[in-house]
Design a protein around this motif. Structure first.
Motif, short mmCIF file in Angstrom:
data_model
loop_
_atom_site.label_atom_id
_atom_site.label_comp_id
_atom_site.label_asym_id
_atom_site.label_seq_id
_atom_site.Cartn_x
_atom_site.Cartn_y
_atom_site.Cartn_z
N GLY A 315 0.80 -1.32 0.00
CA GLY A 315 0.12 0.03 -0.10
C GLY A 315 0.83 1.32 -0.15
O GLY A 315 0.31 2.39 -0.05
N LEU A 316 2.48 1.15 -0.07
CA LEU A 316 3.07 2.35 -0.03
C LEU A 316 3.16 2.84 -1.34
O LEU A 316 3.23 2.38 -2.33
CB LEU A 316 4.37 2.08 0.43
N GLN A 317 2.90 4.22 -1.61
CA GLN A 317 2.90 5.00 -2.73
C GLN A 317 4.06 5.11 -3.13
O GLN A 317 4.95 5.98 -2.52
CB GLN A 317 2.05 6.36 -2.72
N PRO A 333 4.76 15.53 -6.03
CA PRO A 333 5.80 14.75 -5.43
C PRO A 333 5.59 14.39 -3.97
O PRO A 333 5.89 13.46 -3.42
CB PRO A 333 7.07 15.48 -5.76
N HIS A 334 4.85 15.24 -3.26
CA HIS A 334 4.59 15.22 -1.70
C HIS A 334 3.88 14.18 -1.43
O HIS A 334 3.60 13.59 -0.21
CB HIS A 334 3.95 16.58 -1.11
N LYS A 335 2.96 13.56 -2.32
CA LYS A 335 1.99 12.38 -2.25
C LYS A 335 2.91 11.03 -1.95
O LYS A 335 2.39 9.85 -1.63
CB LYS A 335 1.10 12.10 -3.22
N LYS A 336 4.24 10.89 -2.53
CA LYS A 336 5.03 9.81 -2.58
C LYS A 336 5.21 9.48 -0.93
O LYS A 336 5.49 10.30 -0.38
CB LYS A 336 6.20 9.99 -3.18
N GLY A 337 5.14 8.43 -0.84
CA GLY A 337 5.39 7.67 0.66
C GLY A 337 4.20 7.41 1.48
O GLY A 337 4.03 7.04 2.76
N SER A 338 2.88 8.02 0.92
CA SER A 338 1.65 7.69 1.45
C SER A 338 1.17 6.23 1.42
O SER A 338 1.69 5.61 0.72
CB SER A 338 0.63 8.51 0.77
#
Length: 404
Positions: A315-317, A333-338
């Motif tokens: 589920g890790l983006q 880019p800030h959505k990476k790691g969601s």
């Protein structure tokens, strides 16, 4: 109508019967009993009599008992099978602790009318009045085999827990709400009621069906029973299947063909989307160059999508969000790691894609960010990385097969 005229002239009070139709074999499985005051070849509904708060409950019970006695007698004399649906308010049932009704049913049981053929309808509104006492009485009735139906279900969502406690046999849905409520809002209510019915083992009965649209809605939303003027009006006779206003079998056959056509169209779109992604798999170079891969995907789904990203199997983006604003795709880019594993069915869908190696499409849902109704197309890039493509509502709306 003067209540004293009704009580003083019970010989003019007669039962009328509205057929209840089965969705399984399209036959009449029972009748709702309605009171009519019949005088000089004219009949008048007793609805106002029973709804008038000024009329003593004892009067209402007396009239209801008279109507029920005639109805069961008609059923026995005509050797009619099926159920009798009878309406009772909480106040009426509380008169003499409900013993009048039980004594009559026990008497007719000895004559061959089984208790489990009687279905008592109480409205959800009645749950506001002495619910504990009412529920105890209804549960007591159930020990004799008497069945319980809750009418006007969904009028108050706060009563869901009470319905669960009572575990009725039938939930009655008023199809008039389809016209009066926001369509999406009522669909959400229907989804909740369908889940509730499934959990407690209750059948859904759709009443007040007055046109083809409402009948189709009832069929599509899992209605086991149908009732309404579109099918049959109340009659002093116990109508059979041959007396119905329309051929339900033909109607349902048309619904089935239409549904199959829409499913076929949806699967065709899904296959096209799969082929688009498969055509790009040779360009997939792993998570280190993930944004470059999505950039290629945006060209293939420019018309359909407004957002896409890639997650791993936990589920890790691992990518940025690609978000379409106006006519341009922008990176977030800030959505990476969601992590999206908390979403219902996320992990199940990931495992399903991993095993089948095929794309899947979600049910339609409301997007938290845009507040629009969307669907998500998901596709396995390999056994560890999965592409998620959110489909814009305008595209869904243009393709009816995606609305179901």
């Amino acid at each position: 109508m003067d209540p004293l005229d009704v009580v003083g002239n019970l010989h003019k009070v007669k039962p009328a019967y509205q057929p209840i139709i089965s969705a399984i074999k399209y036959d009449v499985i029972g009748y709702e009993v309605l009171g009519r005051y019949h005088d000089k070849n004219e009949s008048q509904s007793l609805g106002t009599f029973f709804q008038d708060d000024e009329v003593p409950e004892e009067f209402k019970v007396e009239v209801d008992q008279h109507i029920l006695q005639l109805a069961i007698t008609d059923m026995l004399e005509e050797e009619k099978a099926g159920y009798l649906f009878i309406n009772r308010t909480a106040k009426q049932l509380m008169v003499n602790d409900g013993e009048d009704l039980l004594e009559m049913l026990l008497m007719f049981e000895q004559k061959g009318f089984a208790m489990n053929r009687v279905i008592i309808e109480v409205t959800e509104h009645d749950f506001d009045q002495e619910f504990k006492t009412l529920s105890h009485l209804l549960l007591y009735y159930k020990t004799y085999g008497i069945q319980v139906a809750i009418d006007h279900v969904g009028a108050k969502s706060s009563n869901i827990d009470r319905i669960r406690q009572l575990e009725p046999h039938i939930l009655k849905i008023d199809t008039k709400h389809i016209r009066t409520h926001n369509s999406e809002g009522f669909q959400d209510i229907m989804y909740s009621l369908s889940m509730l019915a499934h959990r407690i083992g209750a059948a859904l009965l759709f009443e007040n069906i007055e046109d083809d649209f409402q009948l189709h809605f009832a069929w599509k939303n899992g209605g086991r029973y149908y009732q309404g003027h579109y099918l049959a009006r109340p009659d002093f006779n116990l109508l059979s299947k041959d007396s119905l206003s329309l051929n339900i079998s033909e109607k349902v056959a048309a619904y089935i063909q239409r549904e199959k056509m829409l499913i076929e169209q949806r699967l065709s779109i899904l296959t096209t989307w799969e082929q688009k992604v498969k055509g790009l798999l040779s360009k997939w170079e792993g998570p280190k160059k993930v944004d470059g891969f999505i950039d290629l995907v945006t060209h293939q789904f420019d018309k359909e999508s407004f957002r896409m990203f890639i997650c791993d199997s936990n589920g890790l983006q691992v990518s940025s969000n690609f978000r379409k604003r106006e006519k341009e795709w922008e990176l977030e880019p800030h959505k990476k790691g969601s992590n999206w594993a908390f979403r219902p069915y996320f992990l199940e869908n990931v495992m399903q894609m991993k095993i089948s190696n095929k794309g899947i499409i979600s049910d339609i849902y409301s997007d938290i960010e845009t507040k629009e109704m969307v669907r998500t197309f998901s596709f396995p890039l390999n056994d560890q990385h999965f592409l998620f493509i959110d489909i814009r509502y305008s595209f869904i709306y243009e393709n009816e097969c995606l609305l179901i």
